[in-house]
Structures are given as structure tokens and as C-alpha cells.
Design a protein around this motif. Sequence first.
Motif: not given
Length: 761
Positions: A152-156
Motif C-alpha cells: 500500500q506504500d509507494y516510491v514514485e
Amino acid sequence: MRSPSSAILRAVRQIQAHPRVVRLENTLDVDLSIVAHVDTGLGNRWKAHGASPNGVLPIEPITIRFSEHYPGDCPDVCLRFDFDRSHPHLLPGNPSEPPRPCYIDGDPRDFLRLRGPYGLVTQVADWLEKAAAAELINPTQGWEPVRRDRLQDYVEADADAIRALVNPDGGGAFFRAPFTMVGDEKLRSYCCHLMERLQLKQDIAKTLYSQYGQIGIGVVFWPGRSPAGGELVAGTYAPETVTNVMGLYERAQSLDLLEPLKSHLGLLQARLKGVPARVPIVIAIVLMVRRPLEVIGQGSRIEILPYVVEVSSSEDLSPTSQQQVRLAAHRDTISAKLLTTMAGGAFVTEPPKWTLIGAGSVGSKLAVHLAREGKGPDIVIDSGTMRPHNYGRHGLIPRSRFDALNDFKAEALSYSVRLLGQSSTGYFTDATWLATTITDDERLKAWPRGSRLLVDATGSPSVTDALCLPDVTRSRPRAVETSLFAKGRVAYLAIEGNGLNPNVQDLAAESYRIFAKDKALQKLVFNRRGELVPIGQGCSTLTARMSDAALSASIPAMSMKLSKVLQDDGMDEHGEILLGLVDEDLLGQSWQHHKVETFVELSGDSDTTPSVRISRRLADHIDETIGSYTGVETGGVLIGRFNETTNSFHVVDIVPPPKDSQFSASVFSLGTDGLTDRLNEYVADSHGTLYPIGTWHNHLSDSPASKTDLATGVQLAFGQTFPAVILIKTPAAFHGLVVEATDKVDAQEPVVTVSRIQQRQ
């Protein structure tokens, strides 16, 4: 604990009935779980040893835990706690919990809807069988990335940009990384957006907080050299089990990234000292891991492993910290490469450049479609501004009223293309003025050298003519014209040939011939009744009356054709006309494809002499007609258009000679019986877009125009208000005369100008 529902009991019966399930333990009354003992399909030799070489047992216990919301929720599937975690295709998880297999590529809830609990067991059993045979990764396909789905967590971040940082010496880099949070203190997720490189100055925390009201920093690390001087390669597969900062240091050590991690996080700790506890701080940490094989689907050996850490004090980043680390998935930034990949195309580092003229309804939709394939226009030319009624059918949606105060169509569309990760420049100018009045240097701003295509979506005949001016054709690339007729029922796409032959004027004339010959198209294209509606007050603005759905129906097909044209394999030598006919209810459409060969070109000695351009199809037809009249001359009436702007004739059809015509070896005399009616009928069918422009006949030898030919030309010149063509076909080539009646020099004697024309070789 609630009693299991009838749906859960039904699922258990299906699982128990599976042939690979040899035994089932029912603990539904404890925690809504069962343990299915699954036959893993080991061979006899491995069965004799009690396990496969990598530890898979002949019968593996699989825990399937349901929730109270089943079948809305998919049951959780776990392996035994001591199952070897070096197998690929294991989901990220806490090492204190049993490993979970990634048994389906996609959403397991959707899989459950399609295959049910029985299919779930089939899939897990197949996973175990492949795990035993070490076939979960196929080395010929590349390195299987560590599973980071269902997070559910992202690094774009721009994957290409951060991979480009990797060098043989190893190191790290800081990035400005503002973050967004969804949820609340109990249940939340983060997305950290890695932007430009950042120098970690002493006052960086204060600077970031003043800009964003938060402190978001990204740190990217990559491996250096081995003690022997070669590449450091992480060739051992391990699932993701990091839960805290100390575990992250351990993970970095196993991947030969400990030293750059310690040095960079140490500097970051120093810069965050003294930051008040109430200031939100989120650090995105990205490990760039060099694998022995190219990572599947990435085109690189560098695997990207991102993490997110919420920091309340600088000590949270120390090597012994128990501060939680959130496993994150990498999310690429919008780029031409990403969009090209999503469209199923092959990305090229230098995509073909092209210019769009006309950022209205058709042009904007074409541009947006192509930009979403990573092929947006480099230049957009339009002299209009966005007005409220434009948004009824435009490819863009309105911005705020303040932002749109000076929203020029060209810039608004270019801005949207730039938001899709591609370079684009809006050019606020009138295309006709641009083509007719300014210098080549200025014109090159509109279609720079190396441009592959010029797409005219204005639907304006003035632009068509301007694009064919000699000064313009010397500098511009091949052009494509597109427009809609009949309230969107008919779509028109015309592509010039190589060397701009046929050009867009030729193609327009050829399309009028096609419309005139096709009763269905003729009725739709030439019927303008009810298509215009006034918009606004005072200015009498007119626009075509059609819904956005009707206008949009055929544009995807045209954009797909343009996409192919922009590729190396999509551009033919000849010209093309594509005509789409859309059903009135928009539920179907059919397309005609017309190949248009190069036009035969005739010109005179003087620049003021009109040029004559003859359809190759028609030239071949003339040769066939001559061949059917053995030993005598024949001829007929030329049908086409005369264009004042470019001083050119475009000949696309002929009317055969009447029955009272005279044919002999030395002369052809065009008869008159019924000819006027036939010509009037042709003009009516084409609604005046095509008309008689002269006559043609042949000579049996390579002889010049005769006195009879000249007399015929003079007669024609006095009968029409534009020049007349006398076209002569000899065995060797086309030649002839262009004759025009000019102003009288006195009351008695009109003057006629006669120019000879020859076929260009």
C-alpha cells in the motif's frame, strides 16, 4: 469467534474434494482456518529422500484462513513456518510470520471469482511442484524481481533516471521527495515522489519545511566494486522481510550496500537533529541492486527495492533502530517510455518528431491519444483561444478560471502533452500566415529539421493550399490531413507520398472524386444542412453541430494509423486516403483505404505558368484508352480543380468523348452530343468541388501542339474564367498548352496568353 458461514463450509468441501489434497485438518471453530495437506508431485527419488533438494516435502501442509467476510475477501494462504524462504515468488512479510506463496499473478480475489476454492488449491499445488523443481524462475526469461505487489506504500521515481546514477564505484544520492498520505493514524499509506537531486545542506530541513510544510527526502544507493575490483552482484534470491530500520541495515549488508547506506543515512541523521517532533518527516530509501541477469520486464540488471520510514527523531535512522520500515512498491513517473510500454509499443530513445497544426476538437484528441502512447506532438500550432463551448468536444478538460484566463489552444494542449512526460511547445500563430509570409528560419520553429510528419487537423482549405506553396514545400516534412464530415459520420485521413507527391492538394482532389462516385459518401459529405450552429453572441461564431461521442468515434482509428506512420515501418512511398464511415448509432464503422500513386507533373518555362498535376491512376487510364483506339487519335474532357493559391491544376478524372466525336490518324474532334448534360451531372455529383478544366487527346507521334489544338484552347479560354488546359499524350510523354483569356487592351481585341507545358522527368 463467529461460526463459519455456509459459504465457508461449501469452500471447505470443495477443497477437501481436490485430488491433490490427501488430508484436511479443520480448525474453523478456532480461527476460521483449515490445514490442507497437499501432494506436491515429487518424483520417486525425492520421495525416497523425504524432500526435494530445496526442502519441499512430498506432502506440504497449507494453511487456508478465511475471514468473516468470505467470499468477499479472499482466504489467506500460508506455508509451514520453516519453509525455505529463498524460493522466489514469496510475498513480502514479517519473518515472525509464516511465508505466503505468490501463487497468482494478479488479484487473488478476481482469481477466486473465476476458479473458486478448487482452483485455488490447483494453483497452490502447481506452485509447490514448481518450487520443488526450482522452476519458479526461468533463467532464460531473466531475473524474477522480489515480489512487491499488494503493498500500500509507494516510491514514485523515474526508473531510467535513478538507474543512470549507478556507477562502478558505488555511492548514493539525495532527492527532494515530497510525500502524500492517504488514511489516518490507524490505517494509512504513503507515496513519496522522488523529484530533482538535492544537496543536503545544513539548513535543508528548514528549507523543505518552509516549501512543503513537511520534510520528505529520498535516498538512493547503489553497489560499488568487489575486493577483486569487479562488479558487486547480488545473485541470491531472498524474499522481502524488512520490518524495521535495523532489518533494513541487515538487508543492505546482504546486498553489498551497507557502506553507502551507513554513510548517507549518517549524514541525514546529522541534518535532522533538532527538528521539532511535530514536523512530519518521511524518508524514502531506494536500494539499487545489481543482479546477475536482466530483471524481467525492466531492460536492466538493476533491481529497484524501495522502502518508506516515518521519522520522529534523527535516532530513528541509526543502525540499531527498531523504527518501523514500510515496504514500498516502485511506481514509475509518467514518461514516454512508460506510456509506450503500456501501449504495447517498442520504445526508442529518439522518437520521431512531428508538428500538429490545429489544436481544436479533432487535433486535440489525436494529440492526446498519441501522447498516451509516448508519441505526442513536439510542436502545436494554433491561433485560437479556449472558449467555453470548446470544452464540449475538446480533448482537454477545463482548468480553473484563473489559470485559463489566457489559455491559448496551442499552449493548453502542449502543456497537457508535457504533463504526460514529453516535450512539446505551443506556437500561437496562424498557420496560413506562417506559411505565406515569414522566413524559412522562422518557419523551422514550426517544423524543425528532422521532423518526420506535419499533421493538419484544421480542416481548412486555406491551410491545405498554404502547405503546398513552393517556399513551404522546400522546408516542410510530409503532411497528413485529417477532418470530419457529416456530423462525424465520415472521417478523412490523407497521407502525402514520399517527396510530397501526391501532396495534400492532390489528395483532396482525389477524395472529391471518390465522394462523387460513392452515393452513400456523396449524400453525407456534401449535405451541410443543419450542421452549423451559432455559439455566443455578437461574433456569430460557427461550429459543427455534433456530440463529443460522434466526434470521437473515428479518432482512435485515425490515431492508430498515425502511430504506425510515425514508426519506421508505417510510412509508405505512395500517398494514402483513408475514409471512415460511422454508423448513425456509433455502434459500427467501416473504412476504405485508397492507395494514391505519384501524380504526373507538367510545368512551363515561366514561373507564372500554371503547373498541371495528373493522377497516376488517370494517366494509366489514358494510356489504356489510347491503346483501345488503334491507329487513330482519341480524347475527352479533363475533370479536376484549379487552385489560385498555388497556380496549379489537379486532374483526377475524365469524361469520355460523346458519340458524335471524330477520330482519325491526324486529328481528334470532340463532339457535343449530350456532353453538357454529362458535365453538369458530374459537377452536381461533386457539388462543384470538381469541374471541367480542359480537354485531352493523343498524338500518334511525338509531335507538338497543332494549330487546331491552339484554336481549341482559345475557345475554351474564352468560355471560362480561369485558364484552360489542352493536354496532349504522345508515345513518349505528356505535354500541352495552358491558355487563358486576359484583360482587353482595347474594345475590339481580347488578348489570349498561351504557355507550353512539358512533363517533368
